[in-house]
Design a protein around this motif. Structure first.
Motif, short mmCIF file in Angstrom:
data_model
loop_
_atom_site.label_atom_id
_atom_site.label_comp_id
_atom_site.label_asym_id
_atom_site.label_seq_id
_atom_site.Cartn_x
_atom_site.Cartn_y
_atom_site.Cartn_z
N THR A 142 57.77 23.57 -14.56
CA THR A 142 56.98 22.36 -15.17
C THR A 142 55.71 22.76 -14.77
OG1 THR A 142 58.61 20.90 -12.99
CG2 THR A 142 56.73 19.94 -13.54
N GLU A 143 55.05 23.80 -14.04
CA GLU A 143 53.53 24.10 -14.12
C GLU A 143 53.85 25.11 -15.91
OE1 GLU A 143 51.63 26.09 -10.61
OE2 GLU A 143 53.55 27.67 -11.46
N GLU A 144 55.28 25.30 -16.82
CA GLU A 144 54.10 25.44 -18.15
C GLU A 144 54.77 24.85 -19.24
OE1 GLU A 144 57.98 28.93 -18.94
OE2 GLU A 144 58.52 28.61 -17.18
N LEU A 145 55.25 23.14 -18.39
CA LEU A 145 55.07 22.03 -18.62
C LEU A 145 53.68 21.81 -19.30
CD1 LEU A 145 56.96 19.26 -20.68
CD2 LEU A 145 57.13 18.87 -18.43
N GLY A 181 57.66 9.03 -14.29
CA GLY A 181 58.50 9.35 -12.37
C GLY A 181 58.02 10.90 -12.00
N THR A 182 56.74 10.29 -11.24
CA THR A 182 55.51 11.10 -10.79
C THR A 182 55.86 12.05 -9.80
OG1 THR A 182 52.67 11.38 -11.27
CG2 THR A 182 53.80 9.40 -9.90
N GLY A 183 56.31 11.33 -8.95
CA GLY A 183 56.73 11.95 -7.69
C GLY A 183 55.11 12.45 -7.15
N SER A 184 54.90 13.79 -6.42
CA SER A 184 53.93 14.18 -5.90
C SER A 184 52.42 13.93 -6.95
CB SER A 184 53.85 15.70 -5.24
OG SER A 184 53.94 16.46 -6.85
N GLY A 185 53.18 13.49 -7.95
CA GLY A 185 52.02 13.73 -9.00
C GLY A 185 51.51 14.58 -9.87
N CYS A 186 52.05 16.31 -9.56
CA CYS A 186 51.97 17.17 -9.45
C CYS A 186 51.57 17.22 -11.11
CB CYS A 186 53.16 18.08 -9.22
SG CYS A 186 54.49 18.04 -9.83
N ILE A 187 52.23 16.47 -12.08
CA ILE A 187 52.03 16.75 -13.62
C ILE A 187 50.90 15.48 -13.89
CG2 ILE A 187 52.63 15.99 -15.72
CD1 ILE A 187 55.86 16.60 -15.20
N ASN A 231 59.47 14.61 -15.82
CA ASN A 231 59.96 15.41 -15.61
C ASN A 231 61.21 14.57 -14.64
OD1 ASN A 231 61.97 17.29 -14.37
ND2 ASN A 231 60.32 18.01 -12.99
N PRO A 232 63.02 13.46 -15.42
CA PRO A 232 62.87 12.45 -14.81
C PRO A 232 64.11 13.44 -14.35
CG PRO A 232 63.83 12.55 -17.02
CD PRO A 232 62.09 13.48 -16.85
N PRO A 233 65.09 12.82 -13.25
CA PRO A 233 66.23 13.10 -12.91
C PRO A 233 66.77 13.38 -14.26
CG PRO A 233 66.10 10.82 -11.80
CD PRO A 233 64.75 11.23 -12.92
N TYR A 234 67.62 14.93 -13.77
CA TYR A 234 68.62 15.52 -14.94
C TYR A 234 70.05 15.81 -14.33
CZ TYR A 234 65.68 20.08 -14.59
OH TYR A 234 64.90 21.13 -14.19
N VAL A 235 69.85 15.95 -12.52
CA VAL A 235 70.83 17.62 -12.76
C VAL A 235 72.44 16.10 -12.11
CG1 VAL A 235 72.23 18.69 -10.70
CG2 VAL A 235 69.08 18.54 -11.22
N ARG A 277 64.60 24.45 -21.07
CA ARG A 277 63.32 23.55 -20.33
C ARG A 277 63.26 22.42 -20.55
NH1 ARG A 277 66.35 22.50 -15.89
NH2 ARG A 277 66.66 25.09 -15.14
N MET A 278 62.10 22.26 -21.83
CA MET A 278 61.16 21.89 -22.31
C MET A 278 61.08 21.71 -23.43
SD MET A 278 57.89 24.47 -20.79
CE MET A 278 59.10 25.43 -20.92
N MET A 279 60.83 20.22 -24.15
CA MET A 279 60.98 19.35 -25.20
C MET A 279 59.68 18.65 -25.56
SD MET A 279 64.42 18.18 -26.63
CE MET A 279 65.01 19.33 -27.01
N LYS A 280 59.16 18.77 -26.61
CA LYS A 280 58.25 17.59 -27.66
C LYS A 280 59.41 17.44 -28.78
CE LYS A 280 54.21 18.15 -30.03
NZ LYS A 280 53.12 19.39 -30.86
N GLY A 281 58.74 15.89 -28.65
CA GLY A 281 58.54 15.74 -30.02
C GLY A 281 57.50 14.63 -30.56
N SER A 282 57.49 14.26 -31.28
CA SER A 282 56.06 12.88 -32.04
C SER A 282 56.50 12.06 -33.16
CB SER A 282 55.07 14.11 -32.61
OG SER A 282 55.12 14.37 -33.83
#
Length: 284
Positions: A98-101, A124-130, A190-194, A278-283
């Motif tokens: 997630t740091e990479e994102l 889906g911020t959770g701890s707010g880290c992003i 970074n939503p639930p995805y497992v 692991r990561m995806m971007k679109g515009s």
């Protein structure tokens, strides 16, 4: 008891559960947290001792580690993107991926006109880290963050205060929203995805202690959050707006197809440090 002697005992007792390197890393994390001593301090002074009260504390921690309770929960904090974050059973422990994102988003937006305000939404911020990391490193950003868990939001709010940033936190179930109240330059999630079928791959310390609400989705609807967030992004991203996701490593092709079918442009899929999609971007 000399600390150096206890260190050997600590690592040996954890050997059925963790490799020696991980057990040793736990020892020094606790040593610095509890006693403000670093590895170099112990190396320079072999005579340092634990008191009887210290040993009671360490034995309690040791028993919890044998049950594979995450060290971050035991200490109540972790480091993410150079900052300390409170973590507890209500939020996921932030991962290096997630740091990479976060790094990707910052690099994409750090060189723009500093006079231009960026509006960012973390879903889906959770701890707010992003959200907090982006607010800290993009000073021209106005950051908002949504979560379905009130307890997670309470944790995130404390993390924002402790890291001296302003983030607007919103309590909402994203799946129930048809339209966001504002438009954004960047939406990230970074939503639930497992999938449930992947539970056997999940380590006990994650499966038994981290919040399942933030982890798992049904096997037959694994992209439910991505579909919803992408649909909201279609309506609420500003012109040339960016959509960033952390994704399930096994569903890169499906994610690419999803964004293509929803007319996103400049779609890019990136691998993480472990060489997983692991990561995806679109515009738009």
């Amino acid at each position: 008891m000399r600390i150096k002697q206890y260190r050997t005992q600590f690592i040996q007792e954890l050997s059925p559960f963790y490799d020696a390197y991980e057990a040793e890393s736990f020892f020094y994390l606790i040593l610095e947290y509890k006693h403000k001593l670093r590895q170099i301090d112990l190396a320079l002074n072999h005579e340092l001792n634990f008191s009887t009260a210290d040993l009671v504390y360490w034995c309690s921690i040791l028993e919890q580690l044998k049950k594979e309770v995450p060290i971050q929960y035991l200490l109540g904090k972790t480091n993410f993107y150079g900052m300390d974050f409170e973590v507890n059973e209500n939020v996921l422990i932030p991962r290096p991926e997630t740091e990479e994102l976060v790094e990707w988003i910052i690099n994409e937006n750090a060189v723009i006109d500093k006079s231009k305000r960026l509006k960012i939404l973390d879903i889906g911020t959770g701890s707010g880290c992003i959200a907090i990391s982006l607010a800290k490193n993009l000073p021209n950003a106005e950051v908002y963050a949504i979560d379905i868990s009130k307890k997670a939001l309470e944790t995130a709010k404390r993390n924002a205060i402790n890291n001296n940033v302003e983030v607007t936190f919103i309590y909402k179930d994203i799946l129930e929203l048809e339209l966001l109240k504002d438009n954004f330059d960047i939406i990230v999630s970074n939503p639930p995805y497992v999938r449930n079928l992947e539970k056997e791959e999940i380590k006990k310390n994650v499966l038994d202690y981290e919040p399942h609400l933030a982890l798992f989705v049904e096997d037959n609807n694994a992209l439910v959050f991505y579909k919803k967030i992408a649909a909201l992004a279609q309506k609420n991203l500003l012109e040339n707006g960016q959509l960033f996701f952390e994704i399930n490593q096994y569903l890169g092709e499906e994610m690419n197809s999803l964004l293509e079918s929803m007319n996103f442009k400049n779609i890019e899929l990136r691998r993480d440090i472990y060489d997983n999609d692991r990561m995806m971007k679109g515009s738009l």
